[in-house]
Design a protein around this motif. Structure first.
Motif: not given
Length: 227
Positions: A9-10, A111-112, A134-138, A154-155
């Motif tokens: 999810f964005d 998210s960016n 599980r928060l993946i930031s640019g 992320a994948a």
């Protein structure tokens, strides 16, 4: 078709209604720095883009700004935005219901934005427990949409192939990034009068529709394997 196994999810504009707050603070800060910018510019032209990419384009149009002033301006803007997010932010309609209905799927936020901003948004709206860490930031990965590398990262972190992931994103830059990553993509298009869903993505107009669409994708994938 590949059976969907993971949901990515964005955040801004997909899970939480932060974009009007962000647009307002950006307009105030950038205009004060000498880069004319209205909240409608963000919503109309730059939605979902990395902040520094927006600044670079504005400088191309209006002239260069002192780098120290830009850093201070961004820092002050983010501080004011964090205060507003902590007190004014709300989840988008249907998000909580969708996350509950899709509870069997592993999921992450991609998210960016900075991780601190993602975490503040999710905590304020009560959505944090749905995603944990599980928060993946640019900013953490040093890779931003529309480059597919953020979704690919992320994948990999989630332990799935890109084709096993469904990306849910409201911004065109995010939709294009996920498509380029080889994922199934659902475009939350809340502005169909000004945005066209890119070819290859599935359009929905609100998050209440998400569980049904994902259910159909899963059913079609299982059916295709039995042929």
């Amino acid at each position: 078709m590949t059976i969907p196994r993971c949901l990515l999810f964005d955040c801004d504009g997909t899970l939480v209604d932060s974009e009007p707050l962000l647009a307002a603070e950006m307009a105030s800060s950038l205009t004060a720095l000498g880069l004319p910018f209205a909240a409608s510019d963000y919503m109309g032209e730059f939605r979902g883009a990395r902040f520094m990419n927006i600044v670079a384009e504005l400088q191309r149009r209006h002239g260069a700004i002192d780098s120290d002033a830009l850093r201070l301006g961004e820092s002050n803007m983010r501080a004011r935005l964090a205060e507003r997010l902590a007190s004014e932010l709300a989840p988008l309609p249907g998000v909580r219901e969708a996350l509950e209905a899709l509870a069997d799927y592993p999921r992450a936020v991609v998210s960016n934005g900075p991780e601190s901003k993602i975490r503040t948004g999710l905590t304020t709206t009560g959505l944090g427990d749905y995603f944990g860490d599980r928060l993946i930031s640019g900013y953490t990965v040093q890779c931003w949409k529309p480059d597919p590398c953020l979704y690919l990262h992320a994948a990999s972190l989630m332990g799935y192939e890109p084709g096993e992931c469904i990306a849910i994103d409201d911004a065109i830059v995010g939709v294009k990034a996920a498509l380029a990553a080889g994922m199934q993509v659902i475009h939350l298009n809340r502005f169909p009068d000004v945005e066209t869903t890119p070819q290859g993505a599935i359009q929905i107009s609100n998050m209440h529709q998400l569980p049904t669409v994902i259910g159909h994708l899963a059913h079609e994938a299982v059916a295709s394997l039995s042929l």
